[in-house]
Write a protein that holds these residues in place. Structure first.
Motif, PDB file in Angstrom:
ATOM      1  N   ASP A 100      19.089   6.180   8.107  1.00 24.38           N
ATOM      2  CA  ASP A 100      18.342   7.024   8.832  1.00 24.38           C
ATOM      3  C   ASP A 100      17.424   7.926   7.678  1.00 24.38           C
ATOM      4  O   ASP A 100      17.586   7.658   6.591  1.00 24.38           O
ATOM      5  CB  ASP A 100      19.121   7.925   9.510  1.00 24.38           C
ATOM      6  N   LEU A 101      16.703   8.820   8.264  1.00 26.01           N
ATOM      7  CA  LEU A 101      15.820   9.529   7.455  1.00 26.01           C
ATOM      8  C   LEU A 101      16.526  10.352   6.369  1.00 26.01           C
ATOM      9  O   LEU A 101      16.255  10.358   5.222  1.00 26.01           O
ATOM     10  CB  LEU A 101      15.125  10.543   8.305  1.00 26.01           C
ATOM     11  N   ASP A 102      17.607  11.244   6.702  1.00 22.31           N
ATOM     12  CA  ASP A 102      18.367  11.829   5.810  1.00 22.31           C
ATOM     13  C   ASP A 102      19.114  10.925   4.700  1.00 22.31           C
ATOM     14  O   ASP A 102      19.019  11.182   3.576  1.00 22.31           O
ATOM     15  CB  ASP A 102      19.557  12.828   6.520  1.00 22.31           C
ATOM     16  N   SER A 103      19.576   9.740   4.953  1.00 21.70           N
ATOM     17  CA  SER A 103      20.067   8.844   4.250  1.00 21.70           C
ATOM     18  C   SER A 103      19.072   8.312   3.207  1.00 21.70           C
ATOM     19  O   SER A 103      19.523   7.959   1.942  1.00 21.70           O
ATOM     20  CB  SER A 103      20.788   7.804   4.861  1.00 21.70           C
ATOM     21  N   LEU A 104      17.931   8.192   3.437  1.00 20.87           N
ATOM     22  CA  LEU A 104      16.787   7.551   2.747  1.00 20.87           C
ATOM     23  C   LEU A 104      16.399   8.652   1.682  1.00 20.87           C
ATOM     24  O   LEU A 104      15.780   8.511   0.755  1.00 20.87           O
ATOM     25  CB  LEU A 104      15.575   7.109   3.643  1.00 20.87           C
ATOM     26  N   ARG A 105      16.805   9.971   1.798  1.00 21.22           N
ATOM     27  CA  ARG A 105      16.479  11.047   0.987  1.00 21.22           C
ATOM     28  C   ARG A 105      17.615  11.001  -0.296  1.00 21.22           C
ATOM     29  O   ARG A 105      17.334  11.959  -1.249  1.00 21.22           O
ATOM     30  CB  ARG A 105      16.355  12.591   1.674  1.00 21.22           C
ATOM     31  N   ALA A 106      18.388  10.236  -0.306  1.00 22.31           N
ATOM     32  CA  ALA A 106      19.475  10.293  -1.305  1.00 22.31           C
ATOM     33  C   ALA A 106      18.812  10.118  -2.464  1.00 22.31           C
ATOM     34  O   ALA A 106      17.942   9.450  -2.526  1.00 22.31           O
ATOM     35  CB  ALA A 106      20.711   9.204  -1.096  1.00 22.31           C
ATOM     36  N   PRO A 107      19.525  10.534  -3.716  1.00 20.86           N
ATOM     37  CA  PRO A 107      18.877  10.030  -5.052  1.00 20.86           C
ATOM     38  C   PRO A 107      19.092   8.660  -5.216  1.00 20.86           C
ATOM     39  O   PRO A 107      19.917   8.163  -4.592  1.00 20.86           O
ATOM     40  CB  PRO A 107      19.829  10.842  -6.024  1.00 20.86           C
ATOM     41  N   GLY A 108      18.073   8.137  -5.771  1.00 17.77           N
ATOM     42  CA  GLY A 108      18.103   6.806  -6.149  1.00 17.77           C
ATOM     43  C   GLY A 108      17.408   5.807  -5.283  1.00 17.77           C
ATOM     44  O   GLY A 108      17.383   4.462  -5.594  1.00 17.77           O
ATOM     45  N   ILE A 109      16.849   6.339  -4.432  1.00 16.95           N
ATOM     46  CA  ILE A 109      16.129   5.805  -3.183  1.00 16.95           C
ATOM     47  C   ILE A 109      14.634   6.011  -3.103  1.00 16.95           C
ATOM     48  O   ILE A 109      14.368   7.301  -3.248  1.00 16.95           O
ATOM     49  CB  ILE A 109      16.727   5.983  -1.779  1.00 16.95           C
ATOM     50  N   THR A 110      13.821   5.229  -3.372  1.00 18.08           N
ATOM     51  CA  THR A 110      12.327   5.502  -3.163  1.00 18.08           C
ATOM     52  C   THR A 110      11.578   4.963  -1.965  1.00 18.08           C
ATOM     53  O   THR A 110      12.102   3.498  -1.891  1.00 18.08           O
ATOM     54  CB  THR A 110      11.602   4.850  -4.376  1.00 18.08           C
ATOM     55  N   VAL A 111      11.007   5.501  -1.024  1.00 22.04           N
ATOM     56  CA  VAL A 111      10.385   4.981   0.259  1.00 22.04           C
ATOM     57  C   VAL A 111       8.889   4.980  -0.101  1.00 22.04           C
ATOM     58  O   VAL A 111       8.425   5.982  -0.565  1.00 22.04           O
ATOM     59  CB  VAL A 111      10.626   5.806   1.346  1.00 22.04           C
ATOM     60  N   TRP A 112       8.314   3.847   0.361  1.00 21.26           N
ATOM     61  CA  TRP A 112       6.764   3.738   0.173  1.00 21.26           C
ATOM     62  C   TRP A 112       6.487   3.659   1.735  1.00 21.26           C
ATOM     63  O   TRP A 112       7.065   2.811   2.405  1.00 21.26           O
ATOM     64  CB  TRP A 112       6.366   2.425  -0.570  1.00 21.26           C
ATOM     65  N   THR A 113       5.284   4.303   2.159  1.00 24.41           N
ATOM     66  CA  THR A 113       4.728   3.727   3.464  1.00 24.41           C
ATOM     67  C   THR A 113       3.226   3.221   3.316  1.00 24.41           C
ATOM     68  O   THR A 113       2.537   3.442   2.171  1.00 24.41           O
ATOM     69  CB  THR A 113       4.449   5.368   4.045  1.00 24.41           C
ATOM     70  N   ALA A 114       2.987   2.448   4.133  1.00 28.48           N
ATOM     71  CA  ALA A 114       1.719   1.787   4.215  1.00 28.48           C
ATOM     72  C   ALA A 114       0.676   2.347   5.401  1.00 28.48           C
ATOM     73  O   ALA A 114       1.174   2.400   6.611  1.00 28.48           O
ATOM     74  CB  ALA A 114       1.852   0.213   4.519  1.00 28.48           C
ATOM     75  N   HIS A 115      -0.498   2.668   5.094  1.00 25.20           N
ATOM     76  CA  HIS A 115      -1.418   3.326   5.809  1.00 25.20           C
ATOM     77  C   HIS A 115      -2.492   2.302   6.131  1.00 25.20           C
ATOM     78  O   HIS A 115      -3.081   1.908   5.107  1.00 25.20           O
ATOM     79  CB  HIS A 115      -1.754   4.568   5.580  1.00 25.20           C
ATOM     80  N   ASP A 116      -2.979   2.158   7.227  1.00 22.82           N
ATOM     81  CA  ASP A 116      -4.319   1.412   7.356  1.00 22.82           C
ATOM     82  C   ASP A 116      -5.262   2.688   8.175  1.00 22.82           C
ATOM     83  O   ASP A 116      -4.890   2.842   9.185  1.00 22.82           O
ATOM     84  CB  ASP A 116      -4.215   0.330   8.296  1.00 22.82           C
ATOM     85  N   ASP A 117      -6.512   2.882   7.540  1.00 26.96           N
ATOM     86  CA  ASP A 117      -7.390   3.680   8.190  1.00 26.96           C
ATOM     87  C   ASP A 117      -6.665   5.266   8.678  1.00 26.96           C
ATOM     88  O   ASP A 117      -6.865   5.550   9.556  1.00 26.96           O
ATOM     89  CB  ASP A 117      -7.959   2.944   9.242  1.00 26.96           C
ATOM     90  N   GLY A 118      -5.828   5.603   7.568  1.00 21.23           N
ATOM     91  CA  GLY A 118      -5.028   6.676   8.003  1.00 21.23           C
ATOM     92  C   GLY A 118      -3.988   6.633   8.902  1.00 21.23           C
ATOM     93  O   GLY A 118      -3.099   7.643   9.098  1.00 21.23           O
ATOM     94  N   ASN A 119      -3.599   5.264   9.387  1.00 27.39           N
ATOM     95  CA  ASN A 119      -2.539   5.313  10.406  1.00 27.39           C
ATOM     96  C   ASN A 119      -1.217   4.690   9.661  1.00 27.39           C
ATOM     97  O   ASN A 119      -1.387   3.739   9.050  1.00 27.39           O
ATOM     98  CB  ASN A 119      -2.871   4.519  11.415  1.00 27.39           C
ATOM     99  N   LEU A 120      -0.070   5.155   9.914  1.00 28.46           N
ATOM    100  CA  LEU A 120       1.152   4.690   9.205  1.00 28.46           C
ATOM    101  C   LEU A 120       1.400   3.163  10.042  1.00 28.46           C
ATOM    102  O   LEU A 120       1.710   3.157  11.212  1.00 28.46           O
ATOM    103  CB  LEU A 120       2.439   5.652   9.691  1.00 28.46           C
TER     104      LEU A 120
END
Length: 153
Positions: free
Chosen positions: A39-59
């Protein structure tokens, strides 16, 4: 489609909604003992990097890399927005993760995905990129609902 892939700080409502949809869907189709989506909180843990992909500003998608040890990392939270499926988002994110893993000096990438029909497109994508079956890793246990894969970089 022109994708822009960037590190996400996980504070925006769009990424929160996409990850909530991801976790809710995994809970709905996977037995509790086999659900490994973070979940969102678990992805905030040290050692984890999250990338997002946007197309024309949309996730349109997200993916994460979790440091396991100096030689390896795990792919987590690969998700394409429903409105962007079958448009190459997952392949672009996976390419980005592999490039980043090599840049970081990892020798192996690992992932766990589901064994059911719902996960067939994901397993096909991973095989296309050269991922091969491997034993459970990083605390995972053998599970008929899980497929463990690795890629030697």
């Amino acid at each position: 489609m022109t994708l822009h892939i960037t590190v996400d700080d996980l504070t925006g409502p769009a990424i929160a909604a996409l990850l909530r949809e991801h976790v809710d869907q995994m809970r709905a189709i996977t037995p509790p003992e086999s659900k490994h989506a973070l979940d969102l909180d678990s992805l905030r843990a040290p050692g984890i990097t999250v990338w997002t992909a946007h197309d024309d500003g949309n996730l349109v998608g997200c993916a994460a890399l979790k440091h396991l040890d100096p030689a390896g990392a795990e792919i987590k939270s690969m998700r394409t927005a429903t409105t962007a499926q079958r448009r190459g988002v997952a392949a672009a994110l996976l390419t980005h993760l592999i490039t980043e893993a090599r840049h970081r000096g990892y020798q192996h990438l690992y992932l766990e995905t589901g064994a059911g029909d719902f996960f067939h497109p994901a397993r096909t994508l991973y095989r296309r990129f050269g991922f091969q079956p491997c034993p459970p890793f990083a605390g995972y246990r053998p599970d008929p609902n899980s497929v463990h894969l690795s890629l030697t970089l």
